[in-house]
Design an enzyme around this catalytic site. Structure first.
Site, short mmCIF file in Angstrom:
data_model
loop_
_atom_site.label_atom_id
_atom_site.label_comp_id
_atom_site.label_asym_id
_atom_site.label_seq_id
_atom_site.Cartn_x
_atom_site.Cartn_y
_atom_site.Cartn_z
N SER A 116 0.82 -1.21 0.00
CA SER A 116 0.00 0.00 0.00
C SER A 116 0.85 1.26 0.00
O SER A 116 0.37 2.32 -0.34
CB SER A 116 -0.94 0.01 1.21
OG SER A 116 -0.27 -0.36 2.38
N ASN A 134 -4.39 6.29 -1.79
CA ASN A 134 -3.75 6.59 -0.50
C ASN A 134 -3.10 7.97 -0.48
O ASN A 134 -3.01 8.61 0.56
CB ASN A 134 -2.73 5.51 -0.13
CG ASN A 134 -3.40 4.24 0.35
OD1 ASN A 134 -4.59 4.24 0.64
ND2 ASN A 134 -2.65 3.16 0.42
N1 CAA Z 1 -16.66 -9.37 2.91
C1 CAA Z 1 -17.70 -9.49 2.08
N2 CAA Z 1 -18.75 -8.65 2.09
C2 CAA Z 1 -18.75 -7.67 3.03
C3 CAA Z 1 -17.70 -7.51 3.95
C4 CAA Z 1 -16.62 -8.40 3.87
N3 CAA Z 1 -15.57 -8.35 4.67
N4 CAA Z 1 -17.98 -6.44 4.74
C5 CAA Z 1 -19.16 -5.95 4.33
N5 CAA Z 1 -19.62 -6.69 3.31
C6 CAA Z 1 -20.82 -6.44 2.50
C7 CAA Z 1 -22.11 -6.71 3.27
O1 CAA Z 1 -22.56 -8.03 3.06
C8 CAA Z 1 -23.05 -5.68 2.68
O2 CAA Z 1 -23.56 -6.12 1.42
P1 CAA Z 1 -25.03 -5.64 0.92
O3 CAA Z 1 -25.10 -4.15 1.12
O4 CAA Z 1 -25.05 -6.03 -0.53
O5 CAA Z 1 -25.97 -6.39 1.78
C9 CAA Z 1 -22.17 -4.50 2.34
O6 CAA Z 1 -20.84 -5.02 2.23
C10 CAA Z 1 -22.22 -3.44 3.40
O7 CAA Z 1 -21.85 -4.06 4.64
P2 CAA Z 1 -22.52 -3.72 6.05
O8 CAA Z 1 -23.97 -3.37 5.87
O9 CAA Z 1 -22.18 -4.82 6.99
O10 CAA Z 1 -21.71 -2.51 6.59
P3 CAA Z 1 -21.55 -1.08 6.01
O11 CAA Z 1 -22.71 -0.64 5.20
O12 CAA Z 1 -21.15 -0.28 7.17
O13 CAA Z 1 -20.30 -1.22 4.99
C11 CAA Z 1 -18.02 -1.16 4.46
C12 CAA Z 1 -19.08 -1.69 5.41
C13 CAA Z 1 -18.20 -1.79 3.08
C14 CAA Z 1 -16.67 -1.53 5.03
C15 CAA Z 1 -18.19 0.40 4.32
O14 CAA Z 1 -18.27 0.99 5.59
C16 CAA Z 1 -17.09 1.06 3.55
O15 CAA Z 1 -17.08 1.07 2.33
N6 CAA Z 1 -16.13 1.69 4.28
C17 CAA Z 1 -15.00 2.37 3.69
C18 CAA Z 1 -13.91 1.34 3.40
C19 CAA Z 1 -12.74 1.96 2.72
O16 CAA Z 1 -12.63 3.16 2.51
N7 CAA Z 1 -11.77 1.09 2.36
C20 CAA Z 1 -10.55 1.50 1.78
C21 CAA Z 1 -9.53 1.69 2.85
S1 CAA Z 1 -7.96 2.21 2.19
C22 CAA Z 1 -7.27 0.77 1.60
O17 CAA Z 1 -7.77 -0.32 1.72
C23 CAA Z 1 -5.96 0.93 0.93
C24 CAA Z 1 -4.77 0.78 1.76
O18 CAA Z 1 -3.71 0.58 1.16
C25 CAA Z 1 -4.76 0.87 3.23
P1 NAD Z 2 -2.02 -9.03 7.54
O1 NAD Z 2 -1.10 -8.84 8.68
O2 NAD Z 2 -3.47 -9.18 7.80
O3 NAD Z 2 -1.55 -10.30 6.69
C1 NAD Z 2 -0.22 -10.56 6.33
C2 NAD Z 2 -0.04 -12.08 6.30
O4 NAD Z 2 1.22 -12.37 5.71
C3 NAD Z 2 -0.06 -12.72 7.68
O5 NAD Z 2 -1.04 -13.75 7.68
C4 NAD Z 2 1.35 -13.27 7.86
O6 NAD Z 2 1.36 -14.49 8.57
C5 NAD Z 2 1.79 -13.47 6.42
N1 NAD Z 2 3.22 -13.40 6.21
C6 NAD Z 2 4.09 -12.50 6.69
N2 NAD Z 2 5.32 -12.71 6.21
C7 NAD Z 2 5.23 -13.79 5.38
C8 NAD Z 2 6.14 -14.49 4.55
N3 NAD Z 2 7.42 -14.12 4.47
N4 NAD Z 2 5.68 -15.54 3.82
C9 NAD Z 2 4.38 -15.91 3.88
N5 NAD Z 2 3.47 -15.28 4.66
C10 NAD Z 2 3.88 -14.23 5.38
O7 NAD Z 2 -1.74 -7.81 6.55
P2 NAD Z 2 -2.71 -7.21 5.43
O8 NAD Z 2 -3.49 -6.08 6.01
O9 NAD Z 2 -3.41 -8.31 4.74
O10 NAD Z 2 -1.63 -6.53 4.45
C11 NAD Z 2 -0.89 -7.28 3.53
C12 NAD Z 2 -0.32 -6.35 2.47
O11 NAD Z 2 -1.39 -5.66 1.82
C13 NAD Z 2 0.63 -5.27 3.00
O12 NAD Z 2 1.64 -5.03 2.06
C14 NAD Z 2 -0.29 -4.06 3.14
O13 NAD Z 2 0.40 -2.84 3.07
C15 NAD Z 2 -1.18 -4.25 1.93
N6 NAD Z 2 -2.50 -3.59 2.00
C16 NAD Z 2 -3.18 -3.55 3.19
C17 NAD Z 2 -4.43 -2.91 3.23
C18 NAD Z 2 -5.21 -2.85 4.52
O14 NAD Z 2 -6.16 -2.05 4.61
N7 NAD Z 2 -4.91 -3.65 5.52
C19 NAD Z 2 -4.99 -2.38 2.06
C20 NAD Z 2 -4.26 -2.49 0.85
C21 NAD Z 2 -3.00 -3.09 0.83
#
Ligand code: CAA
Ligand code: NAD
Length: 307
Positions: free
Chosen positions: A141, A212
């Protein structure tokens, strides 16, 4: 667990017309289990690898639960169809703790811990073990994909596939172009993203990519606003949900993504861009040091029942 006691499946020796049919996901955590799920749901054979068997057990439960959600939506009260959808989709996923068991796939997506040296070591190994046609991709990420792939020879068959959490729900996939990716590899990645139900956008290997890079300043400014005492975290969350139409407020999202992940992403973007908007935030540093990481630790800005 679908254990790998020697793979009996036929893996294509070359990706016919570059179509990706077999996929290995390395890292069975939050993201890797979701990536394996969407590929299996789309009819692809998947190998899911994690270094720890207990993580694979957790992944199995979470994938089966999420497949059931999808099936219930699709088949309503038809329990027979729900059960067979879950069984068939999950049956396409093989699990193993050994990287060697997954090296023959057309595509290998890495989703392990966000540490440069650990990722580099894995890619160097994959580059040696995988057949020539295999495409390697990272779900990082925040780390530069060029840096992660610096030691591999197949730089033309390497790129970033950045999914969003929760993977089965979020419709976007960022396809990241490394400096040496071939047009063929890029097109194969775009087509694969579409095949697993995602809308793909493309970005160069820049800090934070598209989403991001924009979420970072938003999240940082929300934290500073709260730190200054301008408004409560609850009101800021309500404000962004009701006033801007976001599904979660910035504090709910930080807890959902993980405060450690947030801190690391801001740190990388600050180091790479020098933009003061990404400067360290004392409140965030303090919370991470105290182990308040969000949902996964049971407490972040809010409290949760630890799973
Ligand atoms: N797996 C499968 N389906 C899921 C799920 C999961 N883990 N979580 C929720 N759902 C589904 C539910 O079944 C539901 O489906 P329907 O509407 O079709 O019935 C739908 O998603 C909505 O779920 P909920 O009603 O339980 O909950 P909600 O309305 O509060 O939604 C959410 C939950 C989808 C997480 C919503 O809050 C959301 O979109 N949040 C923002 C998430 C976001 O911004 N993610 C990006 C983060 S940044 C990133 O990931 C990048 C990085 O590198 C860090
Ligand atoms: P996590 O901690 O949930 O999962 C990582 C997994 O990798 C663990 O189950 C761990 O046991 C396994 N692992 C670690 N080192 C390993 C190795 N050398 N060989 C095999 N398995 C190994 O982490 P996550 O949130 O799933 O993130 C995984 C990647 O995805 C990261 O690079 C993260 O930056 C990226 N990412 C995360 C998000 C988020 O919202 N969490 C969103 C987008 C991208």
């Amino acid at each position: 667990m679908n254990k790998l006691v020697g793979i009996t499946r036929n893996f294509s020796s070359s990706a016919t017309q570059n179509a990706i049919k077999t996929v290995t996901v390395i890292g069975g955590g939050l993201m890797g289990s979701g990536i394996a799920q969407v590929a299996a749901q789309a009819g692809q054979n998947v190998v899911l690898i994690d270094a720890y068997p207990e993580q694979l057990e957790k992944a199995q439960k979470s994938i089966q639960g999420n497949l059931t959600r999808v099936a219930k939506k699709q088949y309503k009260d038809d329990t027979g169809k729900i059960e067979s959808f879950v069984k068939e989709s999950f049956g396409r996923i093989q699990m193993s703790t050994k990287v060697e068991d997954g090296v023959k796939s057309d595509l290998i997506v890495e989703a392990i811990v966000e540490k440069l040296d650990v990722k580099q070591e894995l890619f160097n190994k994959l580059d040696q073990l995988a057949p020539a046609h295999t495409i390697l991709a990272t779900n990082t990420s925040s780390i530069s994909i060029n840096e992660i792939g610096a030691g591999i020879k197949r730089k033309d068959r390497y790129g970033g596939l950045h999914f969003f959490n929760p993977v089965p729900v979020m419709r976007l996939l960022e396809v990241i172009k490394g400096d040496h990716i071939s047009e063929e590899t890029y097109q194969a990645m775009m087509a694969w993203g579409k095949s697993v139900g995602k809308t793909c956008i493309t970005c160069k290997d820049t800090p934070g990519f598209v989403v991001n890079r924009l979420l970072g300043p938003y999240s940082a400014e929300a934290l500073r606003m709260y730190e200054r005492g301008d408004a409560s975290k609850e009101d800021i969350d309500i404000g962004m949900k009701l006033g801007a139409g976001y599904p979660m407020g910035p504090f709910e999202l930080a807890d959902y993504t993980g405060l450690d992940t947030n801190k690391f992403a801001l740190q990388v973007m600050y180091e790479k861009t020098g933009n003061p908007v990404f400067k360290p935030i004392p409140l965030l540093d303090r919370m991470v040091a105290e182990g308040k990481l969000g949902i996964k630790s049971g407490e972040g800005f809010y409290k949760y029942n630890k799973k």
